[in-house]
Design a protein around this motif. Structure first.
Motif, PDB file in Angstrom:
ATOM      1  N   MET A   1     -62.231  37.692  74.527  1.00 62.45           N
ATOM      2  CA  MET A   1     -62.702  38.983  73.672  1.00 62.45           C
ATOM      3  C   MET A   1     -62.693  38.608  72.343  1.00 62.45           C
ATOM      4  N   ASN A   2     -63.896  38.967  71.561  1.00 64.43           N
ATOM      5  CA  ASN A   2     -63.780  38.645  70.090  1.00 64.43           C
ATOM      6  C   ASN A   2     -64.504  39.744  69.473  1.00 64.43           C
ATOM      7  N   LEU A   3     -64.105  41.046  69.946  1.00 61.89           N
ATOM      8  CA  LEU A   3     -65.000  42.185  69.418  1.00 61.89           C
ATOM      9  C   LEU A   3     -64.243  42.546  67.966  1.00 61.89           C
ATOM     10  N   THR A   4     -65.044  42.965  67.130  1.00 55.64           N
ATOM     11  CA  THR A   4     -64.690  43.603  65.869  1.00 55.64           C
ATOM     12  C   THR A   4     -64.877  45.110  65.949  1.00 55.64           C
ATOM     13  N   ARG A   5     -64.138  46.122  65.175  1.00 58.49           N
ATOM     14  CA  ARG A   5     -64.465  47.554  65.286  1.00 58.49           C
ATOM     15  C   ARG A   5     -65.743  47.856  65.078  1.00 58.49           C
ATOM     16  N   GLU A   6     -66.578  47.148  64.367  1.00 58.28           N
ATOM     17  CA  GLU A   6     -67.896  47.709  64.260  1.00 58.28           C
ATOM     18  C   GLU A   6     -68.685  47.038  65.473  1.00 58.28           C
ATOM     19  N   ASP A  79     -60.190  63.016  94.470  1.00 55.07           N
ATOM     20  CA  ASP A  79     -59.809  64.480  94.515  1.00 55.07           C
ATOM     21  C   ASP A  79     -59.553  65.375  93.331  1.00 55.07           C
ATOM     22  N   TYR A  80     -59.447  64.773  92.284  1.00 54.28           N
ATOM     23  CA  TYR A  80     -59.501  65.536  90.881  1.00 54.28           C
ATOM     24  C   TYR A  80     -60.743  65.639  90.210  1.00 54.28           C
ATOM     25  N   HIS A  81     -60.734  66.237  88.964  1.00 56.14           N
ATOM     26  CA  HIS A  81     -62.083  66.364  88.565  1.00 56.14           C
ATOM     27  C   HIS A  81     -62.473  65.181  87.907  1.00 56.14           C
ATOM     28  N   HIS A  82     -63.820  65.254  87.574  1.00 58.32           N
ATOM     29  CA  HIS A  82     -64.573  64.120  87.315  1.00 58.32           C
ATOM     30  C   HIS A  82     -64.223  63.637  85.799  1.00 58.32           C
ATOM     31  N   GLU A  83     -63.775  64.432  84.999  1.00 52.67           N
ATOM     32  CA  GLU A  83     -63.455  64.371  83.813  1.00 52.67           C
ATOM     33  C   GLU A  83     -62.343  63.390  83.467  1.00 52.67           C
ATOM     34  N   LEU A  84     -61.675  63.015  84.603  1.00 53.36           N
ATOM     35  CA  LEU A  84     -60.632  61.903  84.623  1.00 53.36           C
ATOM     36  C   LEU A  84     -61.052  60.505  85.057  1.00 53.36           C
ATOM     37  N   TRP A  85     -62.230  60.484  85.363  1.00 52.75           N
ATOM     38  CA  TRP A  85     -62.956  59.202  85.975  1.00 52.75           C
ATOM     39  C   TRP A  85     -63.319  58.250  84.910  1.00 52.75           C
ATOM     40  N   HIS A  86     -63.583  58.763  83.624  1.00 58.78           N
ATOM     41  CA  HIS A  86     -64.375  57.852  82.882  1.00 58.78           C
ATOM     42  C   HIS A  86     -63.364  56.655  82.009  1.00 58.78           C
ATOM     43  N   GLY A  87     -62.049  57.074  82.145  1.00 59.45           N
ATOM     44  CA  GLY A  87     -61.140  56.108  81.752  1.00 59.45           C
ATOM     45  C   GLY A  87     -60.956  54.867  82.592  1.00 59.45           C
ATOM     46  N   PRO A  88     -60.494  55.181  83.720  1.00 59.96           N
ATOM     47  CA  PRO A  88     -60.525  53.822  84.597  1.00 59.96           C
ATOM     48  C   PRO A  88     -61.687  53.361  84.879  1.00 59.96           C
ATOM     49  N   VAL A  89     -62.438  53.923  85.334  1.00 59.13           N
ATOM     50  CA  VAL A  89     -64.005  53.254  85.551  1.00 59.13           C
ATOM     51  C   VAL A  89     -64.570  52.710  84.283  1.00 59.13           C
ATOM     52  N   GLY A  90     -64.470  53.220  83.197  1.00 59.15           N
ATOM     53  CA  GLY A  90     -65.067  52.668  82.015  1.00 59.15           C
ATOM     54  C   GLY A  90     -64.095  51.327  81.571  1.00 59.15           C
ATOM     55  N   ALA A  91     -62.858  51.356  81.741  1.00 59.88           N
ATOM     56  CA  ALA A  91     -62.270  49.844  81.554  1.00 59.88           C
ATOM     57  C   ALA A  91     -62.596  48.815  82.443  1.00 59.88           C
ATOM     58  N   LEU A  92     -63.104  48.988  83.832  1.00 58.36           N
ATOM     59  CA  LEU A  92     -63.140  48.197  84.678  1.00 58.36           C
ATOM     60  C   LEU A  92     -64.762  47.838  84.194  1.00 58.36           C
ATOM     61  N   MET A  93     -65.602  48.625  83.919  1.00 55.58           N
ATOM     62  CA  MET A  93     -67.123  48.419  83.579  1.00 55.58           C
ATOM     63  C   MET A  93     -67.110  47.356  82.302  1.00 55.58           C
ATOM     64  N   LEU A  94     -66.185  47.825  81.446  1.00 54.51           N
ATOM     65  CA  LEU A  94     -65.961  46.771  80.127  1.00 54.51           C
ATOM     66  C   LEU A  94     -65.310  45.489  80.389  1.00 54.51           C
ATOM     67  N   GLU A  95     -64.673  45.293  81.525  1.00 51.58           N
ATOM     68  CA  GLU A  95     -64.330  43.956  81.914  1.00 51.58           C
ATOM     69  C   GLU A  95     -65.447  43.286  82.462  1.00 51.58           C
ATOM     70  N   MET A  96     -66.318  43.889  83.248  1.00 45.62           N
ATOM     71  CA  MET A  96     -67.268  43.220  83.655  1.00 45.62           C
ATOM     72  C   MET A  96     -68.404  42.977  82.733  1.00 45.62           C
ATOM     73  N   GLU A  97     -68.818  43.812  81.863  1.00 49.01           N
ATOM     74  CA  GLU A  97     -70.151  43.792  81.029  1.00 49.01           C
ATOM     75  C   GLU A  97     -69.702  42.979  79.732  1.00 49.01           C
ATOM     76  N   ILE A  98     -68.593  43.079  79.004  1.00 50.16           N
ATOM     77  CA  ILE A  98     -68.116  42.507  78.158  1.00 50.16           C
ATOM     78  C   ILE A  98     -67.236  41.349  77.903  1.00 50.16           C
ATOM     79  N   GLY A  99     -66.516  41.188  79.163  1.00 49.62           N
ATOM     80  CA  GLY A  99     -65.384  40.472  79.217  1.00 49.62           C
ATOM     81  C   GLY A  99     -64.151  40.977  78.778  1.00 49.62           C
ATOM     82  N   LEU A 100     -63.860  42.152  78.620  1.00 45.09           N
ATOM     83  CA  LEU A 100     -62.873  42.568  78.042  1.00 45.09           C
ATOM     84  C   LEU A 100     -61.576  42.183  78.985  1.00 45.09           C
TER      85      LEU A 100
END
Length: 186
Positions: A1-6, A79-100
């Protein structure tokens, strides 16, 4: 991973509403400030903060599918509010999509909403930056901001306490990781 802030901000921008993108930029700035103050890797804080809400507006069915099919995600999230899903799901998506592949950054994105037991300093910085960024305005946030001037742990502890009290007063469930994080600080 070689991302910049931008680069990280450019990657998430098309996936966020304008107001959420503006929030993300404020979280990045806040995370950099906290990382500098508490001797945390500024680059990791910047990247994790830039990417933290990547999955915020992904369709619920898509996030649910990730939770059901990826063995790394706890099934009890459903079993919990869907507002909590985006953190763990997003981290995995980023692993797959950009090689995080920076485990510390992945962890910080994963737990930025709930906290967790044994949070790293980077986890705490991103969690706290998301909570206290200047656009946030709710009861108790100024007390947490004041504590964040001198103590990362005390600020996170109060943020977790405020979150738990808020959810309990609203009659909402509290994800166990939030209790575990709070107990760990206490």
């Amino acid at each position: 991973m070689n991302l910049t802030r931008e680069g990280a901000l450019a990657y998430v921008k098309p996936h966020l509403k304008t107001s959420r993108y503006e929030h993300t930029v404020r979280v990045v700035n806040q995370a950099v400030e906290l990382a500098d103050r508490f001797e945390v890797d500024v680059y990791q804080a910047e990247i994790a903060a830039a990417l933290h809400d990547y999955a915020k507006y992904k369709p619920l069915e898509e996030m649910k599918r990730w939770i059901l099919t990826d063995r790394r995600l706890p099934k009890d999230l459903l079993d919990y509010h869907h507002e909590l899903w985006h953190g763990p799901v997003g981290a995995l998506m980023l692993e797959m999509e950009i090689g995080l592949n920076d485990a510390a950054v992945v962890s910080a994105i994963t737990c930025h909403t709930t906290g967790k037991k044994h949070m790293s300093k980077l986890d705490k910085v991103v969690f706290l930056a998301d909570y206290i960024e200047p656009g946030r305005d709710f009861p108790g946030v100024d007390d947490v901001r004041s504590l964040a001037e001198t103590s990362l742990d005390e600020a996170c502890s109060l943020a977790l306490k405020n979150t738990i009290v808020f959810l309990v007063e609203k009659g909402r469930t509290v994800y166990p990781d939030t209790f575990h994080a709070y107990n760990d600080f206490i």
